[in-house]
Write a protein that holds these residues in place. Structure first.
Motif, PDB file in Angstrom:
ATOM      1  N   UNK A  12       0.838  -1.207   0.000  1.00 37.25           N
ATOM      2  CA  UNK A  12       0.000   0.000   0.000  1.00 37.25           C
ATOM      3  C   UNK A  12       0.868   1.250   0.000  1.00 37.25           C
ATOM      4  N   UNK A  13       1.992   1.198   0.722  1.00 40.01           N
ATOM      5  CA  UNK A  13       2.848   2.382   0.819  1.00 40.01           C
ATOM      6  C   UNK A  13       3.500   2.745  -0.520  1.00 40.01           C
ATOM      7  N   UNK A  14       3.588   1.793  -1.451  1.00 40.01           N
ATOM      8  CA  UNK A  14       4.117   2.099  -2.790  1.00 40.01           C
ATOM      9  C   UNK A  14       3.180   3.059  -3.512  1.00 40.01           C
ATOM     10  N   UNK A  15       1.866   2.826  -3.380  1.00 41.64           N
ATOM     11  CA  UNK A  15       0.884   3.728  -3.985  1.00 41.64           C
ATOM     12  C   UNK A  15       0.908   5.089  -3.290  1.00 41.64           C
ATOM     13  N   UNK A  16       1.018   5.088  -1.968  1.00 45.49           N
ATOM     14  CA  UNK A  16       0.992   6.336  -1.210  1.00 45.49           C
ATOM     15  C   UNK A  16       2.208   7.200  -1.535  1.00 45.49           C
ATOM     16  N   UNK A  17       3.388   6.587  -1.591  1.00 43.53           N
ATOM     17  CA  UNK A  17       4.617   7.344  -1.828  1.00 43.53           C
ATOM     18  C   UNK A  17       4.647   7.940  -3.231  1.00 43.53           C
ATOM     19  N   UNK A  18       4.278   7.149  -4.229  1.00 43.41           N
ATOM     20  CA  UNK A  18       4.310   7.641  -5.606  1.00 43.41           C
ATOM     21  C   UNK A  18       3.073   8.475  -5.933  1.00 43.41           C
ATOM     22  N   UNK A  19       1.936   8.132  -5.318  1.00 45.13           N
ATOM     23  CA  UNK A  19       0.679   8.779  -5.683  1.00 45.13           C
ATOM     24  C   UNK A  19       0.404  10.099  -5.007  1.00 45.13           C
ATOM     25  N   UNK A  20       1.001  10.345  -3.826  1.00 47.38           N
ATOM     26  CA  UNK A  20       0.701  11.590  -3.101  1.00 47.38           C
ATOM     27  C   UNK A  20       1.039  12.842  -3.906  1.00 47.38           C
ATOM     28  N   UNK A  21       2.253  12.950  -4.491  1.00 51.39           N
ATOM     29  CA  UNK A  21       2.534  14.142  -5.310  1.00 51.39           C
ATOM     30  C   UNK A  21       1.601  14.251  -6.518  1.00 51.39           C
ATOM     31  N   UNK A  22       1.223  13.103  -7.090  1.00 55.32           N
ATOM     32  CA  UNK A  22       0.298  13.093  -8.230  1.00 55.32           C
ATOM     33  C   UNK A  22      -1.068  13.618  -7.794  1.00 55.32           C
ATOM     34  N   UNK A  23      -1.551  13.124  -6.668  1.00 58.54           N
ATOM     35  CA  UNK A  23      -2.865  13.527  -6.161  1.00 58.54           C
ATOM     36  C   UNK A  23      -2.915  15.022  -5.873  1.00 58.54           C
ATOM     37  N   UNK A  24      -1.868  15.550  -5.250  1.00 58.17           N
ATOM     38  CA  UNK A  24      -1.821  16.984  -4.918  1.00 58.17           C
ATOM     39  C   UNK A  24      -1.802  17.821  -6.194  1.00 58.17           C
ATOM     40  N   UNK A  25      -0.936  17.447  -7.144  1.00 56.52           N
ATOM     41  CA  UNK A  25      -0.823  18.203  -8.401  1.00 56.52           C
ATOM     42  C   UNK A  25      -2.140  18.181  -9.182  1.00 56.52           C
ATOM     43  N   UNK A  26      -2.704  17.001  -9.300  1.00 55.35           N
ATOM     44  CA  UNK A  26      -3.978  16.832 -10.009  1.00 55.35           C
ATOM     45  C   UNK A  26      -5.057  17.698  -9.369  1.00 55.35           C
ATOM     46  N   UNK A  27      -5.157  17.653  -8.053  1.00 55.55           N
ATOM     47  CA  UNK A  27      -6.207  18.389  -7.343  1.00 55.55           C
ATOM     48  C   UNK A  27      -6.045  19.891  -7.495  1.00 55.55           C
ATOM     49  N   UNK A  28      -4.836  20.377  -7.352  1.00 58.02           N
ATOM     50  CA  UNK A  28      -4.581  21.820  -7.465  1.00 58.02           C
ATOM     51  C   UNK A  28      -4.945  22.321  -8.866  1.00 58.02           C
ATOM     52  N   UNK A  29      -4.548  21.573  -9.886  1.00 56.12           N
ATOM     53  CA  UNK A  29      -4.819  22.000 -11.269  1.00 56.12           C
ATOM     54  C   UNK A  29      -6.319  22.001 -11.551  1.00 56.12           C
ATOM     55  N   UNK A  30      -7.012  20.930 -11.170  1.00 55.05           N
ATOM     56  CA  UNK A  30      -8.457  20.838 -11.433  1.00 55.05           C
ATOM     57  C   UNK A  30      -9.205  21.955 -10.716  1.00 55.05           C
ATOM     58  N   UNK A  31      -8.904  22.166  -9.447  1.00 54.78           N
ATOM     59  CA  UNK A  31      -9.612  23.195  -8.673  1.00 54.78           C
ATOM     60  C   UNK A  31      -9.313  24.595  -9.207  1.00 54.78           C
ATOM     61  N   UNK A  32      -8.076  24.831  -9.582  1.00 50.74           N
ATOM     62  CA  UNK A  32      -7.725  26.161 -10.120  1.00 50.74           C
ATOM     63  C   UNK A  32      -8.446  26.412 -11.449  1.00 50.74           C
ATOM     64  N   UNK A  33      -8.488  25.385 -12.306  1.00 48.78           N
ATOM     65  CA  UNK A  33      -9.173  25.539 -13.594  1.00 48.78           C
ATOM     66  C   UNK A  33     -10.676  25.745 -13.399  1.00 48.78           C
TER      67      UNK A  33
END
Length: 575
Positions: free
Chosen positions: A547-568
């Protein structure tokens, strides 16, 4: 709050708790919620029946039916063989690009399922360094169009239910493309965070499968490596028979010639990967009997055919069956399939004719074990019709010439008429569990609104909402949906959060569309857990990830994705 409102609210939170803390299927949990609401008279059968005929739900069912037919075509299978090469960066970018684009139009779960085999079997890189990016690329690609993921269609069904015309085909595209490509670039940069894990040993019986190279084959004149024959899912090229001589081991530099017999060993369920290679004919195809129904038999210890070869027996005429593959426990099988002498205990996978079961010599020679199903190979006309018809349907929907549901209905009828799919396949592939989840969520939302729970909640929050910036309300809806999708599933998260998002827009007097998009994008943003999205679960099961493999690699992806979508969303709707 009144007693009936408290009861509905209790069912709502109990549903979420059951999804998070139990291992019961979401369909079971939502079905139970419907029964409780009907039994307590907070919901009527008419409400449930009305939700069952929701246009968004019908569109989703039709899309899944059509996607199963599209998945039979050779396009994704051919592409998947060529994606992974010795250059890791090139392999990564090709895998992302093909998956991202394919998932915008096709069912992203089916796309990932088609890609996993070649990625796992590649000879160059650990599969663990490619499978998580494969899943994330499919998730990102699915957010680009209305039909890219079932989540978008579920939210669309809620919009229609509330008197809104629903999403247009391209309403997601700006946000999906910008966020998707940005996250794709970030994944490329974050490659060092991906784990290196040895592949899990596959659990299947190895059958020997023979295929002959025809004169017009795309394989002729190219080496094994150039033909990507080492990237077939769970199928391994172990021998080549040329002019009666056996070539083994098979090197990557071996050039394929016309008339070569290619001997594969592996999972017979993936034999369709061979039938999709132009000019490569399976042994059973040359006998004119390869169908989607295969019968597995074992040669009896008193069989009259022991010690004789398939060719000498005239096996097709004798049993009205052709051998697709064979295996022998305890020792490897080598050479041409038709020239192997049969032994007691040999397992044969047979493509059978209509007279097979009526032959009186069956019980004297075989024990029938089971039936297996493999996808049938489409003819060139069927391939063209399937791909062309699907693209035309999408084009008509995208240009608003024809509604997506209407186009899919007529396209599905054409697929049935042309023999590409049939009534049996449609029944087998009907997504009953997904239908129950969506109808259950729609019904729960109906109960929340009809009993006044949504109105009561927004009224009590009135003083707070009155001074709230609509953008921060949008952020809150998005983040709650994102949290819920990591805890339950994407479809359930979208269905459970939309009623509250709708009530919030009513209380704030804010436009509904950005909040609906926030729910859709938030429900698809499953980058932190292997359990929130089907594609994550597929790659998690295929590799020894933690599970930690998804968390470590996915956290920066999740933050970037969320910031871009909300800003747009903020910029697009002036929030």
């Amino acid at each position: 709050m009144e007693l009936n409102q408290l009861l509905v609210l209790a069912v709502f939170f109990a549903t979420i708790a059951a999804l998070v803390f139990t291992h019961k299927r979401p369909s079971f949990i939502f079905a139970a919620a419907i029964l409780v609401l009907i039994g307590s008279q907070q919901l009527s059968l008419q409400n449930v029946a009305h939700n069952l005929t929701n246009q968004g739900l019908l569109t989703l069912i039709l899309l899944l039916m059509v996607s199963n037919a599209v998945d039979k075509t050779a396009i994704i299978k051919k592409l998947s063989r060529t994606l992974v090469t010795a250059n890791f960066n090139g392999s990564f970018l090709r895998l992302f690009g093909v998956t991202f684009v394919s998932s915008a139009l096709l069912n992203n779960t089916a796309v990932v399922a088609s890609m996993i085999g070649p990625v796992k079997q590649n000879q160059y890189h650990p599969a663990s360094r490619l499978l998580i990016p494969l899943s994330y690329a499919a998730i990102l690609g699915g957010t680009v169009t209305l039909i890219g993921t079932s989540t978008n269609l579920i939210v669309d069904s809620f919009l229609i239910e509330h008197g809104h015309p629903g999403f247009a085909f391209w309403d997601f595209t700006l946000y999906g493309v910008v966020a998707g490509l940005s996250c794709g670039l970030l994944m490329f940069v974050l490659q060092p965070l991906l784990p290196t894990i040895e592949n899990r040993q596959a659990d299947y019986q190895h059958y020997m499968i023979e295929a002959e190279v025809e004169a017009d084959s795309e394989l002729v004149g190219k080496t094994v490596e150039q033909n990507h024959l080492r990237n077939l899912p769970e199928l391994f090229l172990i021998e080549v028979v040329r002019n009666g001589k056996l070539i083994t081991p098979v090197t990557p530099e071996l050039e394929i010639h016309t008339g070569d017999k290619l001997i594969f060993s592996g999972n017979v369920k993936n034999v369709s990967s061979l039938s999709h290679i132009k000019g490569l004919t399976l042994f059973a195809e040359s006998n004119g009997l390869l169908t989607d129904n295969l019968t597995e038999v074992i040669v009896s210890n008193r069989a009259q055919i022991i010690g004789r070869t398939l060719k000498a027996l005239g096996f097709r005429a004798l049993f009205d069956a052709a051998v697709v593959a064979m295996r022998r426990d305890g020792e490897p099988v080598s050479g041409k399939l038709g020239e192997v002498k049969l032994q007691a205990g040999d397992f044969l996978l047979l493509a059978t004719g209509k007279d097979f079961l009526s032959r009186h010599n069956l019980t004297k020679n075989f024990f029938i074990l089971s039936e297996k199903k493999i996808p049938t190979k489409l003819t060139p006309f069927q391939e063209t019709l399937t791909i062309g018809g699907f693209l035309l349907t999408v084009l008509l929907a995208a240009t608003e010439v024809l509604s997506l549901a209407t186009g899919l209905l007529f396209f599905l009828a054409a697929l049935v008429l042309c023999g590409i799919t049939n009534n049996g396949e449609i029944k087998r592939n009907l997504p009953v569990n997904l239908i129950i989840v969506i109808v259950g969520a729609l019904s729960l939302a109906t109960a929340l609104e009809q009993t006044g729970v949504i109105a009561a909640v927004t009224t009590q929050l009135g003083p707070v909402l009155g001074s709230t910036d609509p953008f921060w309300a949008l952020v809150a809806v998005y983040l709650l949906t994102l949290l819920l999708t990591e805890l339950v599933t994407n479809n359930a998260a979208a269905a459970l959060m939309f009623p509250f998002a709708y009530g919030l827009t009513e209380a704030l007097g804010a436009p509904l569309m950005p909040f609906a998009l926030a729910v859709a994008f938030g429900a698809s943003a499953s980058f932190l857990s292997p359990y929130g999205y089907q594609t994550n679960l597929l790659v998690f099961s295929a590799c020894n990830y933690r599970v930690k493999d998804f968390l470590r690699f996915g956290l920066p992806i999740s933050i970037t994705y969320s910031v871009i979508v909300l800003w747009l969303l903020k910029v697009s709707y002036g929030l």
